[in-house]
Enzyme design. Structure first.
Site, PDB file in Angstrom:
ATOM      1  N   ASP A  60       0.837  -1.204   0.000  1.00 54.18           N
ATOM      2  CA  ASP A  60       0.000   0.000   0.000  1.00 54.18           C
ATOM      3  C   ASP A  60       0.867   1.247   0.000  1.00 54.18           C
ATOM      4  O   ASP A  60       2.026   1.220   0.409  1.00 54.18           O
ATOM      5  CB  ASP A  60      -0.952   0.019   1.195  1.00 54.18           C
ATOM      6  CG  ASP A  60      -0.229   0.111   2.533  1.00 54.18           C
ATOM      7  OD1 ASP A  60       0.714  -0.691   2.750  1.00 54.18           O
ATOM      8  OD2 ASP A  60      -0.589   0.965   3.365  1.00 54.18           O
ATOM      9  N   GLU A  95       0.061  -0.954   5.662  1.00 54.38           N
ATOM     10  CA  GLU A  95       1.154  -0.598   6.573  1.00 54.38           C
ATOM     11  C   GLU A  95       1.098   0.870   6.932  1.00 54.38           C
ATOM     12  O   GLU A  95       1.378   1.254   8.073  1.00 54.38           O
ATOM     13  CB  GLU A  95       2.494  -0.941   5.897  1.00 54.38           C
ATOM     14  CG  GLU A  95       3.712  -0.771   6.786  1.00 54.38           C
ATOM     15  CD  GLU A  95       4.320   0.629   6.732  1.00 54.38           C
ATOM     16  OE1 GLU A  95       5.219   0.921   7.548  1.00 54.38           O
ATOM     17  OE2 GLU A  95       3.892   1.441   5.872  1.00 54.38           O
TER      18      GLU A  95
END
Length: 482
Positions: free
Chosen positions: A78, A145
């Site tokens: 991400d 994350e």
């Protein structure tokens, strides 16, 4: 035609560009997760794709490395989605528009996602190459994350056999990271009441700040737009009366906010006085942040006249109080590791809803009690004002390990490949190593990465030459683990 065609290492940049074609902002990782799973299928590799969109891909050891310890290569898929004010980019569907500028890859009007797309590209290039010498590999690509290490928290690690973990989520060549801070996301929610207020609506915009990563750049003496807006309102109330209609600032709790806006209702004749105050405020804060954040601007625009639903005086006072006393910046430096921030906080998101003011902060510390104490201070001031306080996404610190075979191998290999010694440091930013270190007993972890600048901002760039050097280094590290 691929923009990055011809860059070395060719397959790394090929996969990085493929990743940039797929929207992969935090909380929107299904498509990139499916891409990774499909990659594994196409290459005949064992893989696992879980409900959080985490993907684990395994590759058997090369000939001669069957008895070597299994290595986990780890990164996240991400990215932080930031764009310039005038950009029409849609992070839910548009590919990133890549550019090459000298030694750097960047994206037009948006973040680049080198953090941590380059780790994914490294991993895929290694997985597809059957000529490399390496132990058994377990590539672990996590999700979300950037919003609290949520993917790594949810991952069931029982499928992993690795005893060494190489994390590829660092942004400075020449440094091996061997410890990191723990953290959490804290949310202060203060109920507010509104009433009808007659006057002129004026917009105050604090902008021009550098911003940056709330962990890695919290010690760079940069201003926080949400905090400056609170200070602006506090100092303004001594000069002229106003009512608050709206407040907003920042987009991510882990990014230092670069802009914030207040919509105020003032008396009709007060427009010029407000503009004069903003000009003086700008001069003061620019002087205070001279040398570290000199582009700060407080700008006023006077809008329409009418009757508006604005905060009552009591609610407005409480909101300014909370903004003033919500902590920002370095709380404490480490007494053991020179130059390491130990504890910090960043109020990254400011939002005034119809019935509540919400401030979302990223709290970090490499000492558990320090994190808890700062969190409780936030809770205390919020609840003292009659608000509610919640936390989420808590993750542990990754403690420094005195004895580390992996660190020794990577240190020696760096000298062999680059001809100089790397620095060995702990970092204030949160890394997923802490979660894996906690979940897998005896795990030996090191983090590294190529040079990136301006991560989490629209000025983010990835060094092409550093990407090549760090890939050569990584391949040689794998070759030396036997």
């Amino acid at each position: 035609m691929e923009v990055l065609a011809g860059l070395k290492p060719e397959r790394v940049f090929h996969y990085f560009e493929e990743i940039c074609k797929i929207p992969h902002g935090s909380f929107h990782t299904k498509e990139i997760s499916d891409y990774l799973a499909n990659f594994a299928r196409e290459h005949g590799l064992w893989y696992l794709q879980d409900e959080s969109n985490n993907v684990v891909i395994k590759k058997k050891a090369a000939a001669g490395y069957e008895d070597a310890p299994t290595v986990i290569l780890q990164g996240h898929c991400d990215m932080v989605c930031e764009k310039t004010p005038g950009s029409s980019h849609d992070f839910l569907k548009d590919p990133l528009k890549l550019r090459v500028e000298g030694d750097f890859v960047t994206a037009e009007d948006t973040t680049l996602g080198g953090d941590d797309g380059i780790a994914v590209a490294y991993a895929l290039a290694i997985l597809e190459d059957d000529t490399l010498k390496h132990p058994a590999l377990e590539v672990v690509i996590t999700t979300d994350e950037e919003v609290g290490l949520l993917g790594a928290t949810a991952l069931d690690t029982s499928c992993l056999e690795g005893t060494y973990l190489i994390n590829m989520d660092s942004e400075e060549e020449g440094i091996l990271w061997v410890g990191c801070a723990g953290g959490l996301t804290a949310k202060s929610e203060l109920p507010v009441e509104r009433c009808s207020v007659e006057g002129v609506r004026a917009e105050v915009r604090i902008h021009g700040l550098k911003g940056g990563h709330s962990g890695a750049e919290i010690d760079k003496i940069r201003a926080n737009a949400n905090k400056l807006l609170g200070r602006f309102l506090y100092e303004l109330k001594e000069k002229l009366p106003f009512a608050i209609q709206d407040l907003s600032g920042g987009q991510k709790d882990n990014a230092i906010p670069r802009s914030a806006v207040a919509s105020l209702v003032i008396q009709e004749e007060a427009g010029s006085e407000l503009a004069d105050f903003a000009e003086a405020f700008t001069a003061n804060v620019r002087a205070e942040y001279s040398g570290s954040d000199e582009g700060i601007q407080a700008e006023v625009s006077v809008k329409e006249t009418g009757v508006f639903q604005a905060l009552t005086p009591v609610s407005g006072e409480k909101c300014v109080f909370l903004l003033m006393y919500t902590p920002y910046g370095v709380e404490k430096m480490s007494g053991n590791i020179e130059g390491l921030v130990e504890t910090s906080s960043n109020p990254g998101i400011l939002e005034l809803k119809e019935d509540a003011l919400v401030i979302t902060s990223s709290v970090r510390s490499s000492v558990k009690s320090g994190k808890e104490a700062l969190t409780e201070r936030l809770r205390y001031v919020t609840e003292f004002l009659g608000g509610t306080f919640t936390t989420e996404g808590e993750y542990p610190a990754w403690e420094y390990r005195k004895e580390s075979k992996l660190r020794d191998i990577m240190f020696d290999t760096y000298q062999e490949v680059l001809g100089e010694e790397p620095a060995v440091r702990a970092i204030h930013a949160g890394l997923e190593c802490g979660l894996f270190y906690e979940k897998i007993e005896g795990l030996d972890c090191v983090s590294f990465g190529p040079t990136m600048e301006g991560i989490h901002t629209t000025e983010e760039v990835l060094s092409i030459s550093s990407t090549e050097r760090m890939y050569r280094f990584l391949l040689k590290v794998l070759e030396h683990i036997h």
